[in-house]
Design a protein around this motif. Structure first.
Motif, PDB file in Angstrom:
ATOM      1  N   ALA A 270     -11.732  -9.930   2.014  1.00 44.02           N
ATOM      2  CA  ALA A 270     -12.672 -10.260   3.086  1.00 44.02           C
ATOM      3  C   ALA A 270     -12.294  -9.623   4.412  1.00 44.02           C
ATOM      4  O   ALA A 270     -13.006  -9.797   5.412  1.00 44.02           O
ATOM      5  CB  ALA A 270     -12.750 -11.778   3.248  1.00 44.02           C
ATOM      6  N   GLY A 271     -11.170  -8.900   4.452  1.00 43.44           N
ATOM      7  CA  GLY A 271     -10.735  -8.250   5.678  1.00 43.44           C
ATOM      8  C   GLY A 271     -10.002  -9.153   6.641  1.00 43.44           C
ATOM      9  O   GLY A 271      -9.745  -8.765   7.783  1.00 43.44           O
ATOM     10  N   ARG A 272      -9.612 -10.346   6.199  1.00 39.28           N
ATOM     11  CA  ARG A 272      -8.934 -11.290   7.085  1.00 39.28           C
ATOM     12  C   ARG A 272      -7.415 -11.195   7.004  1.00 39.28           C
ATOM     13  O   ARG A 272      -6.716 -11.717   7.873  1.00 39.28           O
ATOM     14  CB  ARG A 272      -9.380 -12.721   6.765  1.00 39.28           C
ATOM     15  N   LEU A 273      -6.898 -10.566   5.964  1.00 37.17           N
ATOM     16  CA  LEU A 273      -5.460 -10.334   5.844  1.00 37.17           C
ATOM     17  C   LEU A 273      -5.234  -8.829   5.887  1.00 37.17           C
ATOM     18  O   LEU A 273      -5.760  -8.092   5.048  1.00 37.17           O
ATOM     19  CB  LEU A 273      -4.932 -10.906   4.525  1.00 37.17           C
ATOM     20  N   PRO A 274      -4.473  -8.337   6.867  1.00 36.90           N
ATOM     21  CA  PRO A 274      -4.325  -6.885   7.009  1.00 36.90           C
ATOM     22  C   PRO A 274      -3.568  -6.266   5.843  1.00 36.90           C
ATOM     23  O   PRO A 274      -2.575  -6.818   5.356  1.00 36.90           O
ATOM     24  CB  PRO A 274      -3.541  -6.736   8.316  1.00 36.90           C
ATOM     25  N   THR A 275      -4.055  -5.128   5.385  1.00 34.41           N
ATOM     26  CA  THR A 275      -3.381  -4.341   4.351  1.00 34.41           C
ATOM     27  C   THR A 275      -3.417  -2.886   4.793  1.00 34.41           C
ATOM     28  O   THR A 275      -4.453  -2.395   5.243  1.00 34.41           O
ATOM     29  CB  THR A 275      -4.084  -4.473   2.987  1.00 34.41           C
ATOM     30  N   ARG A 276      -2.285  -2.215   4.670  1.00 34.17           N
ATOM     31  CA  ARG A 276      -2.242  -0.802   5.070  1.00 34.17           C
ATOM     32  C   ARG A 276      -1.444  -0.003   4.046  1.00 34.17           C
ATOM     33  O   ARG A 276      -0.327  -0.377   3.688  1.00 34.17           O
ATOM     34  CB  ARG A 276      -1.616  -0.646   6.456  1.00 34.17           C
ATOM     35  N   VAL A 277      -2.038   1.084   3.597  1.00 32.54           N
ATOM     36  CA  VAL A 277      -1.386   2.007   2.670  1.00 32.54           C
ATOM     37  C   VAL A 277      -1.179   3.327   3.394  1.00 32.54           C
ATOM     38  O   VAL A 277      -2.139   3.929   3.886  1.00 32.54           O
ATOM     39  CB  VAL A 277      -2.232   2.219   1.402  1.00 32.54           C
ATOM     40  N   HIS A 278       0.070   3.762   3.465  1.00 34.77           N
ATOM     41  CA  HIS A 278       0.364   5.020   4.154  1.00 34.77           C
ATOM     42  C   HIS A 278       0.161   6.218   3.242  1.00 34.77           C
ATOM     43  O   HIS A 278      -0.401   7.235   3.658  1.00 34.77           O
ATOM     44  CB  HIS A 278       1.799   5.012   4.672  1.00 34.77           C
ATOM     45  N   ALA A 279       0.630   6.111   1.986  1.00 32.99           N
ATOM     46  CA  ALA A 279       0.512   7.223   1.049  1.00 32.99           C
ATOM     47  C   ALA A 279       0.671   6.698  -0.369  1.00 32.99           C
ATOM     48  O   ALA A 279       1.321   5.675  -0.601  1.00 32.99           O
ATOM     49  CB  ALA A 279       1.569   8.293   1.330  1.00 32.99           C
ATOM     50  N   VAL A 280       0.064   7.404  -1.317  1.00 31.77           N
ATOM     51  CA  VAL A 280       0.166   7.072  -2.734  1.00 31.77           C
ATOM     52  C   VAL A 280       0.832   8.239  -3.447  1.00 31.77           C
ATOM     53  O   VAL A 280       0.405   9.391  -3.302  1.00 31.77           O
ATOM     54  CB  VAL A 280      -1.221   6.792  -3.344  1.00 31.77           C
ATOM     55  N   LEU A 281       1.890   7.933  -4.213  1.00 37.96           N
ATOM     56  CA  LEU A 281       2.659   8.961  -4.908  1.00 37.96           C
ATOM     57  C   LEU A 281       2.840   8.565  -6.371  1.00 37.96           C
ATOM     58  O   LEU A 281       2.862   7.373  -6.701  1.00 37.96           O
ATOM     59  CB  LEU A 281       4.042   9.129  -4.266  1.00 37.96           C
ATOM     60  N   PRO A 282       3.006   9.537  -7.263  1.00 35.35           N
ATOM     61  CA  PRO A 282       3.277   9.202  -8.661  1.00 35.35           C
ATOM     62  C   PRO A 282       4.686   8.638  -8.822  1.00 35.35           C
ATOM     63  O   PRO A 282       5.564   8.850  -7.974  1.00 35.35           O
ATOM     64  CB  PRO A 282       3.127  10.545  -9.383  1.00 35.35           C
ATOM     65  N   LEU A 283       4.905   7.933  -9.921  1.00 33.68           N
ATOM     66  CA  LEU A 283       6.203   7.315 -10.183  1.00 33.68           C
ATOM     67  C   LEU A 283       7.333   8.337 -10.141  1.00 33.68           C
ATOM     68  O   LEU A 283       8.432   8.037  -9.660  1.00 33.68           O
ATOM     69  CB  LEU A 283       6.175   6.622 -11.550  1.00 33.68           C
ATOM     70  N   ASP A 284       7.074   9.549 -10.619  1.00 30.42           N
ATOM     71  CA  ASP A 284       8.106  10.585 -10.632  1.00 30.42           C
ATOM     72  C   ASP A 284       8.623  10.917  -9.233  1.00 30.42           C
ATOM     73  O   ASP A 284       9.705  11.500  -9.095  1.00 30.42           O
ATOM     74  CB  ASP A 284       7.563  11.867 -11.275  1.00 30.42           C
ATOM     75  N   ARG A 285       7.858  10.560  -8.215  1.00 28.77           N
ATOM     76  CA  ARG A 285       8.266  10.864  -6.841  1.00 28.77           C
ATOM     77  C   ARG A 285       8.769   9.620  -6.101  1.00 28.77           C
ATOM     78  O   ARG A 285       8.707   9.542  -4.878  1.00 28.77           O
ATOM     79  CB  ARG A 285       7.112  11.518  -6.085  1.00 28.77           C
ATOM     80  N   ALA A 286       9.293   8.674  -6.848  1.00 27.96           N
ATOM     81  CA  ALA A 286       9.836   7.465  -6.224  1.00 27.96           C
ATOM     82  C   ALA A 286      10.924   7.807  -5.213  1.00 27.96           C
ATOM     83  O   ALA A 286      10.992   7.217  -4.125  1.00 27.96           O
ATOM     84  CB  ALA A 286      10.379   6.520  -7.291  1.00 27.96           C
ATOM     85  N   ALA A 287      11.775   8.767  -5.545  1.00 23.48           N
ATOM     86  CA  ALA A 287      12.842   9.149  -4.617  1.00 23.48           C
ATOM     87  C   ALA A 287      12.266   9.716  -3.325  1.00 23.48           C
ATOM     88  O   ALA A 287      12.767   9.429  -2.228  1.00 23.48           O
ATOM     89  CB  ALA A 287      13.772  10.162  -5.277  1.00 23.48           C
ATOM     90  N   ASP A 288      11.199  10.515  -3.435  1.00 22.85           N
ATOM     91  CA  ASP A 288      10.557  11.058  -2.231  1.00 22.85           C
ATOM     92  C   ASP A 288       9.987   9.937  -1.367  1.00 22.85           C
ATOM     93  O   ASP A 288      10.074   9.983  -0.128  1.00 22.85           O
ATOM     94  CB  ASP A 288       9.435  12.025  -2.618  1.00 22.85           C
ATOM     95  N   ALA A 289       9.390   8.942  -2.009  1.00 17.83           N
ATOM     96  CA  ALA A 289       8.841   7.810  -1.259  1.00 17.83           C
ATOM     97  C   ALA A 289       9.945   7.068  -0.519  1.00 17.83           C
ATOM     98  O   ALA A 289       9.773   6.656   0.637  1.00 17.83           O
ATOM     99  CB  ALA A 289       8.103   6.868  -2.203  1.00 17.83           C
ATOM    100  N   HIS A 290      11.099   6.911  -1.156  1.00 17.37           N
ATOM    101  CA  HIS A 290      12.224   6.236  -0.502  1.00 17.37           C
ATOM    102  C   HIS A 290      12.732   7.047   0.687  1.00 17.37           C
ATOM    103  O   HIS A 290      13.026   6.486   1.748  1.00 17.37           O
ATOM    104  CB  HIS A 290      13.349   6.014  -1.515  1.00 17.37           C
ATOM    105  N   ARG A 291      12.841   8.349   0.511  1.00 18.58           N
ATOM    106  CA  ARG A 291      13.309   9.184   1.628  1.00 18.58           C
ATOM    107  C   ARG A 291      12.345   9.091   2.809  1.00 18.58           C
ATOM    108  O   ARG A 291      12.769   8.959   3.967  1.00 18.58           O
ATOM    109  CB  ARG A 291      13.439  10.636   1.171  1.00 18.58           C
ATOM    110  N   ALA A 292      11.060   9.171   2.518  1.00 22.90           N
ATOM    111  CA  ALA A 292      10.064   9.138   3.585  1.00 22.90           C
ATOM    112  C   ALA A 292      10.069   7.793   4.302  1.00 22.90           C
ATOM    113  O   ALA A 292       9.990   7.729   5.535  1.00 22.90           O
ATOM    114  CB  ALA A 292       8.679   9.430   3.006  1.00 22.90           C
TER     115      ALA A 292
END
Length: 306
Positions: A270-292
């Motif tokens: 309903a838009g009453r609880l804020p949600t924000r996604v910065h980027a979506v990456l594949p599982l193989d790039r988990a390490a890249d997500a952690h570095r970022a």
């Protein structure tokens, strides 16, 4: 996803930062009574994951897995199979959270088995990537507000430190429903976002607040901003300020709660609880997500898609 009785999951054996993240094959486990096997569509990277991968929680003695440690806390996906006593159809979209540090599985995986009571159905209109960001931060915010309770008429000024973060933003957005007048503390660049939550905004801490929620991992200010006899809630169980000046001190230990999560997902839809996604990456790039994420500055979660 593999079809030969295994699935892929991200783990660490010897934690040493993002480079120590491995993708391994794990045997498929069928759900037992009251359990559900979920095909994971999205799993956010949370700050606690960085601590696991760095070895921080191992050093504290909170993790002692003999082979490997699973990564990831919250998730969203679809029901693949159910055990006896579960009333969820295959294909139902669900979200949930896996708690605790000392475990050999996590949500950075193509699938996982969890208790049905820990799940909530994702409402129509909320995509699974967004839904995956709700369980841990949303339940944390809701349970922090349970600790605060309803605002007293003569002491309703609440300061949320870290109001631009996932937990802090949730507290700031939901606290007015409990009668609190909210002011959010964050960096100047976050003013528009914080005010958009309905909160006032400051960039510096001053004393005298009736209640303070410190949603940051640093807990830099301790009880200094809280008035005598006020209330403090923090999010670091290993950093608990000593009680002083009659202040009530609470520390969050988040609990899984399927029905409450269902309410939070509805608020997000309903838009009453804020949600924000910065980027979506594949599982193989988990390490890249952690570095970022470790570099800081991102507003919103990095989300992995197995």
């Amino acid at each position: 996803m593999n079809t030969a009785g295994t699935f892929r999951a991200a783990v660490v054996r010897t934690p040493a930062g993002p480079d120590s993240i491995e993708i391994i094959d794990v045997p498929v486990v069928e759900p037992g009574p009251g359990e559900v096997r979920v095909g994971v569509a999205a799993a956010p990277v949370n700050p606690t994951d960085l601590g696991v991968v760095s070895g921080f929680f191992h050093d504290l003695g909170m993790i002692d897995q003999p082979e490997h440690t699973g990564l990831g806390w919250d998730f969203a996906g679809t029901v693949l199979a159910t055990g006896p006593g579960v009333d969820l159809a295959v294909g139902t979209r669900v979200a949930g959270v896996v708690l605790g540090f000392d475990r050999d599985f996590g949500t950075y995986a193509e699938q996982l088995v969890v208790p049905a009571t820990d799940l909530a159905v994702v409402p129509d209109g909320l995509d699974l990537v967004t839904a995956a960001t709700v369980p841990l931060s949303g339940l944390s915010a809701a349970q922090i507000l349970d600790m605060l309770g309803d605002a007293p008429a003569d002491g309703d000024r609440l300061l949320v430190i870290g109001a631009a973060g996932a937990i802090g933003a949730g507290v700031a957005a939901l606290a007015p429903d409990r009668g609190w007048r909210v002011t959010g503390l964050a960096k100047a660049a976050d003013e528009q976002f914080v005010r958009g939550l309905g909160a006032d905004f400051v960039t510096a801490v001053e004393p005298g607040w009736d209640a303070v929620v410190d949603a940051t991992p640093q807990q830099t200010w301790g009880l200094k901003p809280v008035r005598d006899g006020g209330v403090f809630v923090g999010v670091r169980p290993n950093i608990v300020p000593a009680v002083e000046r009659g202040i009530t001190v609470n520390v969050l230990m988040v609990r899984s709660d399927g029905p409450r999560l269902g309410q939070l997902l509805a608020l997000a839809a309903a838009g009453r609880l804020p949600t924000r996604v910065h980027a979506v990456l594949p599982l193989d790039r988990a390490a890249d997500a952690h570095r970022a994420m470790a570099e800081g500055g991102a507003r919103g979660r990095y989300v992995l898609e197995p």
